[in-house]
Design an enzyme around this catalytic site. Structure first.
Site, mmCIF file in Angstrom:
data_model
loop_
_atom_site.group_PDB
_atom_site.id
_atom_site.type_symbol
_atom_site.label_atom_id
_atom_site.label_comp_id
_atom_site.label_asym_id
_atom_site.label_seq_id
_atom_site.Cartn_x
_atom_site.Cartn_y
_atom_site.Cartn_z
ATOM 1 N N ASP A 1 0.869 -1.181 0.000
ATOM 2 C CA ASP A 1 0.000 0.000 0.000
ATOM 3 C C ASP A 1 0.905 1.231 0.000
ATOM 4 O O ASP A 1 2.104 1.146 0.256
ATOM 5 C CB ASP A 1 -0.953 -0.033 1.200
ATOM 6 C CG ASP A 1 -2.156 0.896 0.994
ATOM 7 O OD1 ASP A 1 -2.203 1.593 -0.048
ATOM 8 O OD2 ASP A 1 -3.035 0.938 1.872
ATOM 9 N N ASP B 1 -3.023 7.410 -3.594
ATOM 10 C CA ASP B 1 -4.298 8.072 -3.863
ATOM 11 C C ASP B 1 -4.560 9.154 -2.833
ATOM 12 O O ASP B 1 -3.856 9.257 -1.832
ATOM 13 C CB ASP B 1 -5.441 7.029 -3.848
ATOM 14 C CG ASP B 1 -5.364 6.078 -2.660
ATOM 15 O OD1 ASP B 1 -4.239 5.746 -2.225
ATOM 16 O OD2 ASP B 1 -6.425 5.667 -2.148
ATOM 17 N N CYS C 1 -14.893 -22.624 20.612
ATOM 18 C CA CYS C 1 -14.151 -22.821 19.362
ATOM 19 C C CYS C 1 -13.378 -24.125 19.411
ATOM 20 O O CYS C 1 -12.697 -24.417 20.392
ATOM 21 C CB CYS C 1 -13.202 -21.658 19.094
ATOM 22 S SG CYS C 1 -12.397 -21.844 17.490
ATOM 23 N N CYS D 1 -11.220 -24.934 16.872
ATOM 24 C CA CYS D 1 -10.131 -24.881 15.894
ATOM 25 C C CYS D 1 -8.881 -25.498 16.523
ATOM 26 O O CYS D 1 -8.766 -25.595 17.751
ATOM 27 C CB CYS D 1 -9.892 -23.455 15.388
ATOM 28 S SG CYS D 1 -8.932 -22.369 16.433
ATOM 29 N N CYS E 1 -7.348 -23.468 19.312
ATOM 30 C CA CYS E 1 -8.082 -23.395 20.573
ATOM 31 C C CYS E 1 -8.147 -24.753 21.260
ATOM 32 O O CYS E 1 -8.466 -24.838 22.446
ATOM 33 C CB CYS E 1 -9.479 -22.834 20.347
ATOM 34 S SG CYS E 1 -9.434 -21.102 19.864
#
Ligand code: GUN
Ligand code: ZN
Length: 634
Positions: A90, A125, A274, A276, A279
């Site tokens: 960026d 920009d 969670c 995952c 976790c």
């Protein structure tokens, strides 16, 4: 450098080729801080453990730290960060937003991005704020465009992302999208972070609606700062291909868990919500007792994992044609998101050119489902279909098998002589019986129809001769209805005089194909809609006025298409403007000779724009010269 593999809504499953590898889109580009001391998850781990193939960093933060800058210039960005995948940089416009100024010239920061080997450099920009008045927003748009033209010359080796600005002014957004397209490899919608931070999602949709029709359909679209997983389905539905965000890291610093259903402060979590892998290693209940750095790094990993899982679901939904469903499910996450989705559904007409011919199923998930573009097209189609046909009679639904149709009400001969419309009440309104197997009605999972007045009482049971006459008349109407639905009333009326023979499946009783002189001309799919055989193409080409149903192939491509190869987008000369992805297509040459039949993969507005990839997938082609097949044109 960008290839389309599948689609739903404006969402695309794409493949972006960069100097550092292929990136499957939609993709989330995690924000990596250029200062290793402030990174959180190390960039190498993003690549190796999380499978991230593209990330984004700030060239401006790198540039303004002399020590980091010197090392990045020496090593190149990829070695400096330790990330072997594609890197977008960026430009510093975000710091203009957050810090008020940016201390570098557009030329200097662009040259710097190329010098360190960025795969995608971003033009510096002018950040347009939502509260900017029109004049100020116009300045941001015009100055960004001027810099984009300049940047096109300056960049070397990198692809170029050009931000689209314009604040909340739809005319400026449209202009920015349209005029920046020629200078962009990637079109990046900017100036939306302040909307995202304040949950102003409805205004986000207004920006996307202003921009989308003016973006180049063949170029990837980046949405700056869209990083909460609850927004990915909505963002992709509007055509976002690349998302970037530091959310996974920022929410972790606030001890907050991200889920696609919303955010959850760790302090409120009492249960192991969670499962995952991360976790499971450190259960959430235990996590709150860990030292702050370890805890936040864990949360960042959990958050990134949730983001990547959701992006994967979005990609799967595009393949399955269920992106609207996914976005509707996610809209439950926050009332502001529900409003944004309402605004999206209200923008249905914008979606119609890319709304597919059919999908596998139409599944109701919320009251919003009933205003999807699929139903907008359906309702508009019914208005045309029912035009002057009255009176209407309500009857009970039944399968369109010959057996079931024996007890349907008696019908007059096919043609304008019989004005009666027999309609069946459904959750989507009244539907002519002969269209009840067509997408989105046929393959659907819907709530029950509202209770209205009962249908007409069943007609007196017919005798055996009368029964088979009824079934035949209804089957003729079924075929005629499908023809009108796809190709219009005129063709239906022409075909009323033809001798066509419908064939039903023995096993299911469903209409499978329609024969003309013993040869199949139409095949009816599980979507209840007709698809063409080559003989069907010959038959229709002689009966449909040019350019209805057609895509015209270039001279170079004609020979290949006549051998059965796909028609590539850049070889399209002209296309029926009514064609949508999935439409049955007659591929013809410049003198309207039929080369092949197939299915459109692109909307007609997109054909000839994509430089890579097919526009029509050919399913059957002309018999080789000398081996004359049956002539169905007469
Ligand atoms: N990051 C978040 N928003 C923006 C934007 O509008 N422009 C640029 N260049 N970067 C951003
Ligand atoms: Zn987790």
């Amino acid at each position: 450098m960008f290839e389309l593999r599948d689609r739903d809504g404006f969402g695309r499953l794409g493949r972006l080729t960069t100097p550092h590898g292929l990136v499957e889109t939609p993709a989330l580009l995690p924000v990596v801080h250029p200062d290793p001391g402030r990174q959180g998850i190390p960039p190498g781990e993003l690549f190796d453990r999380f499978g991230v193939r593209m990330a984004i960093t700030s060239s401006y933060l790198l540039y303004r730290d002399p020590g980091l800058r010197a090392r990045a210039e020496e090593l190149g960005l990829h070695r400096f960060l330790g990330f072997p995948g594609a890197l977008m940089t960026d430009s510093g416009a975000f710091q203009q937003h957050s810090e008020g100024t940016v201390a570098v010239t557009p030329e200097e920061i662009l040259r710097f991005q190329s010098r360190v080997g960025s795969d995608v450099a971003t033009v510096l920009d002018i950040f347009g704020e939502p509260q900017d008045p029109w004049d100020r927003a116009r300045f941001a748009v015009e100055e960004t465009l001027r810099r984009a033209r300049e940047a096109r010359e300056l960049r070397s080796g990198s692809l170029l992302a050009v931000p689209v600005q314009g604040g909340l002014h739809p005319d400026l957004r449209a202009r920015s999208a349209r005029e920046s397209a020629p200078w962009s490899d990637i079109q990046a919608v900017g100036g939306i972070v302040p909307l995202l931070e304040r949950y102003r999602f409805r205004e986000l949709v207004q920006v996307l609606a202003a921009v989308r029709p003016h973006l180049a359909p063949e170029k990837p679209v980046h949405l700056f700062g869209v990083g909460h997983p609850m927004l990915f389905a909505l963002g992709a539905l509007w055509g976002g291909d690349l998302f970037d965000s530091a959310s996974y890291h920022k929410f972790a610093l606030r001890d907050t868990l991200l889920f696609p259903e919303g955010s959850l402060p760790l302090s409120e979590v009492q249960e192991e919500v969670c499962g995952c892998a991360l976790c499971r290693e450190v259960p959430l209940n235990e996590l709150s007792r860990r030292p702050v750095e370890e805890r936040q790094l864990h949360l960042a990993r959990h958050n990134l994992d949730q983001c990547l899982r959701e992006i994967a679901r979005v990609r799967q939904a595009i393949r399955d044609g269920t992106l609207w469903e996914l976005a509707e499910r996610r809209a439950g996450g926050h009332p502001a998101l529900y409003e944004a989705l309402e605004a999206t559904h209200a923008a249905g007409p914008l979606f119609l050119p890319v709304e597919p011919y059919s999908r596998r199923t139409f599944r109701f998930v919320s009251p919003l489902s009933l205003s999807r573009p699929a139903l907008l097209r359906w309702t508009r189609g019914l208005e045309r279909y029912g035009r002057e046909r009255s009176p209407r009679h309500r009857i009970r639904a039944r399968p369109l098998s010959p057996e079931a149709l024996q007890s349907a009400p008696p019908l007059g001969p096919e043609g304008p002589e019989d004005p009666t419309l027999w309609v069946v009440p459904t959750a989507l309104g009244e539907v002519p019986l002969e269209l009840t197997e067509v997408y989105p009605i046929g393959p659907s999972l819907l709530p029950a129809a509202p209770r209205g007045e009962p249908g007409s009482p069943p007609a007196a049971p017919p005798g055996p001769d009368e029964a088979s006459l009824r079934a035949e008349a209804w089957t003729r109407r079924h075929v005629a209805g499908l023809v009108e639905w796809v190709w219009g009333r005129e063709l239906r009326e022409r075909l009323a005089k033809e001798r066509l023979r419908p064939v039903h499946s023995r096993a299911t009783g469903r209409l499978r194909r329609v024969l003309k002189d013993g040869v199949s001309v139409l095949e009816v799919g599980l979507d209840g809609l007709p698809h063409l055989t080559f003989q069907g193409g010959t038959f229709l080409r002689a009966r449909l006025p040019y350019p209805t149903g057609r895509v015209v192939a270039s001279e170079e491509a004609s020979a290949f298409v006549a051998e059965g190869r796909s028609l590539f987008s850049r070889h399209v000369r002209e296309a029926d403007p009514q064609l949508v992805p999935g439409s049955p297509v007659l591929v013809v040459d410049a003198s309207d000779r039929l080369l092949a039949v197939g299915r459109a993969l692109l909307a007609s507005t997109e054909m000839a724009r994509w430089q890579r990839g097919p526009a029509v997938r050919v399913s059957a082609h002309a018999p080789p010269p000398g081996s004359e097949g049956p002539d169905t044109s007469k």
